[in-house]
Design an enzyme around this catalytic site. Structure first.
Site, PDB file in Angstrom:
ATOM      1  N   LYS A  11      10.823  37.533  10.126  1.00 40.48           N
ATOM      2  CA  LYS A  11      10.355  38.138  11.382  1.00 40.48           C
ATOM      3  C   LYS A  11      10.347  39.663  11.258  1.00 40.48           C
ATOM      4  O   LYS A  11      11.244  40.243  10.630  1.00 40.48           O
ATOM      5  CB  LYS A  11      11.272  37.682  12.531  1.00 40.48           C
ATOM      6  CG  LYS A  11      10.780  38.044  13.924  1.00 40.48           C
ATOM      7  CD  LYS A  11      11.717  37.455  14.985  1.00 40.48           C
ATOM      8  CE  LYS A  11      11.293  37.797  16.402  1.00 40.48           C
ATOM      9  NZ  LYS A  11      12.217  37.250  17.413  1.00 40.48           N
ATOM     10  N   SER A  64       9.838  34.702  21.049  1.00 40.18           N
ATOM     11  CA  SER A  64       9.096  35.742  20.376  1.00 40.18           C
ATOM     12  C   SER A  64       8.874  35.492  18.878  1.00 40.18           C
ATOM     13  O   SER A  64       8.024  36.138  18.279  1.00 40.18           O
ATOM     14  CB  SER A  64       9.805  37.083  20.571  1.00 40.18           C
ATOM     15  OG  SER A  64      11.086  37.067  19.978  1.00 40.18           O
ATOM     16  N   SER A  75      14.297  32.706  21.468  1.00 30.65           N
ATOM     17  CA  SER A  75      13.149  33.103  20.649  1.00 30.65           C
ATOM     18  C   SER A  75      12.961  32.314  19.366  1.00 30.65           C
ATOM     19  O   SER A  75      11.942  32.471  18.694  1.00 30.65           O
ATOM     20  CB  SER A  75      13.209  34.588  20.320  1.00 30.65           C
ATOM     21  OG  SER A  75      12.591  35.300  21.346  1.00 30.65           O
TER      22      SER A  75
HETATM   23  N1  GLN Z   1      11.730  34.754  26.145  1.00 29.84           N
HETATM   24  C1  GLN Z   1      12.770  35.697  25.856  1.00 29.84           C
HETATM   25  C2  GLN Z   1      12.476  37.010  26.521  1.00 29.84           C
HETATM   26  O1  GLN Z   1      11.332  37.271  26.820  1.00 29.84           O
HETATM   27  C3  GLN Z   1      12.859  35.879  24.393  1.00 29.84           C
HETATM   28  C4  GLN Z   1      13.905  36.825  23.971  1.00 29.84           C
HETATM   29  C5  GLN Z   1      14.337  36.613  22.557  1.00 29.84           C
HETATM   30  O2  GLN Z   1      14.990  35.621  22.257  1.00 29.84           O
HETATM   31  N2  GLN Z   1      14.032  37.573  21.701  1.00 29.84           N
HETATM   32  O3  GLN Z   1      13.362  37.779  26.753  1.00 29.84           O
END
Ligand code: GLN
Length: 469
Positions: A77, A152, A176
């Site tokens: 990532k 994400s 995420s």
């Molecule tokens: N859906 C979560 C957010 O928008 C994802 C965050 C994450 O795990 N990086 O905050």
């Protein structure tokens, strides 16, 4: 070489036996990337030294010192630092940032001779649930290209699901890795907070962040977890191994907090969840109904604590110390222009919200209250684990949604995090497991949560559940 069902252990055996080399394996993935990435866009950048890394892995095999991860191709990532490579968190503001050191998880993988194929796409600064807010463009779900892969870590998930990488690393702040795993039919593990080092992650919410693997099978998740779960003095919240209590315990009771997710569940998700419960019952597990009223506040608490930490963490990305620097008549204007134009809309929304939450006068009303509730949620979870060995919920309330959907409705997007938030807020580990398909063939997923440092239980139930499908 059939990449579709290849696992880490199969690849390892094949390389050990000389069926193929790490160079050949890496080349096979590079070929797949060349064929599919333009359309799926899982990778922002493919590394030009991937084959050179594979050659090193082949040397390790020749020397007889190979471990399970030697020569295994990873997608990484774009918010995990690799020395000398760009790392932008898919944000315009860090487009030209080059890492000057390896994240600890990268260091461990390098020592084992893993191969990094490239950096994978993600929501801008890891904020989102669809990989649509990336500065570089959207990633498609390889199982249905009209849909999002989740986020994400959507690029990491799409890379594995499309056989463009054997496995991948993502990060978790709130789902995420589990949510993209659910949308792409993969296993996503969120480790105990403090189990894997956060050193070298581009921080989002420091009290929530964890690096996290995305794999096709539970065993692969276990292999990566075991390799990376090392104490790290570079991360003050990394827990020394002697303090990682993991009482060996057979799993008997599985708790289901139904009132937490009774409302608003997609019909097929609900049906699949109930079927999964039945399968576990038939396999001899005792299913225990849990009343966990505090869990309902998890998402609200997350959306206070996370922006507060985001506003603090991202303050260093100011156009002077890091990132895009636009000219202005004075320092303030440099900040305003660089941050205003460098960060995406969702990121700016959260920085503003977090700054407000932490400001004098509102700190007590919001931030401190959220901390109190975070304690209550954690307390409720700990109490539940006095009654049950695992807690089970759906991973996400819906299957993968269409590209373009929810993009202009942040609150609808935040709903994706509802079942993820309890584990990140309390620090416990959780795993998302494929649990079937919708009538249209979209993947469905269930989640198990375990007490702190009891990842073993997740691997145990996960491997058993895999055989029940
Ligand atoms: N859906 C979560 C957010 O928008 C994802 C965050 C994450 O795990 N990086 O905050």
């Amino acid at each position: 070489m059939d990449l579709k069902d290849l696992t880490i252990e199969q690849a390892h055996e094949a390389m050990k036996e000389g069926v193929f080399t790490s160079r050949e394996l890496t080349q096979a993935y590079l070929d797949a990337i060349a064929k599919k990435n333009e359309n799926i866009f899982a990778f922002i950048e493919v590394f030009d030294d991937a084959l050179a890394q594979a050659d090193k892995a082949d040397e390790i095999f020749k020397s007889g010192k190979a471990t399970l991860l030697t020569g295994i191709p990873f997608g990484i990532k774009d918010n995990i630092l690799i020395d000398g490579k760009k790392a932008s968190a898919a944000s315009k503001i860090l487009e030209n940032y080059t890492a000057s050191y390896d994240a600890t998880v990268i260091k461990i993988l390098k020592e084992s001779g893993a191969v990094f194929l490239g950096r994978t796409n993600m929501d801008d600064s890891a904020m989102g649930s669809s990989t649509q807010t990336s500065y570089y463009g959207i990633t498609k779900n390889p199982l249905d290209e009209s849909r999002v892969p989740g986020g994400s870590s959507g690029g990491s998930a799409a890379a594995v699901a499309a056989n463009m990488s054997l496995v991948a690393l993502g990060t978790e702040t709130c789902g995420s890795v589990r949510q993209p795993a659910a949308f792409c039919g993969l296993v996503g593990l969120k480790p105990t907070y403090g189990a894997l080092s956060r050193n070298g992650l581009i921080a989002m919410g420091s009290s929530l962040d964890q690096p996290a693997p995305l794999t096709k099978t539970v065993r692969e998740s276990e292999i990566i977890f075991q390799a990376l779960a090392k104490h790290d003095p570079m991360d003050a919240t990394s827990v020394p191994e002697s303090l990682r209590e993991n009482p060996i315990k057979g799993i008997k009771r599985i708790g289901v907090p139904r009132s937490f997710f009774a409302k608003g569940l997609d019909k097929e998700v609900e049906r699949n969840f109930n079927e999964s419960v039945e399968k576990l019952k038939n396999a001899g597990y005792e299913i225990v109904d849990l009343e966990m009223p505090e869990l309902e506040y998890s998402r609200a608490v997350y959306y206070i604590i996370m922006p507060a930490e985001v506003s603090t963490n991202l303050s260093r990305v100011d156009g002077i110390r890091y990132g895009l620097s636009l000219e202005g008549k004075d320092l303030l204007e440099v900040y305003e222009k660089s941050r205003g134009q460098g960060f995406g809309k969702e990121v700016r929304r959260r920085i503003l919200l977090g700054t407000y939450i932490l400001s004098h006068g509102y700190y007590d009303a919001y931030y401190n209250k959220a901390l109190l509730l975070r304690d209550k949620i954690t307390g409720e979870i700990k109490k539940a684990f006095e009654l049950v060995d695992l807690i089970m919920t759906p991973t996400v309330p819906t299957p993968a949604f269409k590209i373009g959907e929810k993009l202009d409705d942040p609150v609808a997007m935040y709903l994706c995090d509802i079942f993820s938030a309890p584990a990140n807020l309390s620090g416990i580990p959780a795993v998302a497991l494929p649990s079937g398909k919708t009538e249209d063939g979209l993947p469905l997923s269930i989640q198990f949560m375990a007490p702190h440092f009891c990842e073993d239980r997740l691997f145990d139930i996960g491997k058993k559940f895999e055989t029940m499908l």
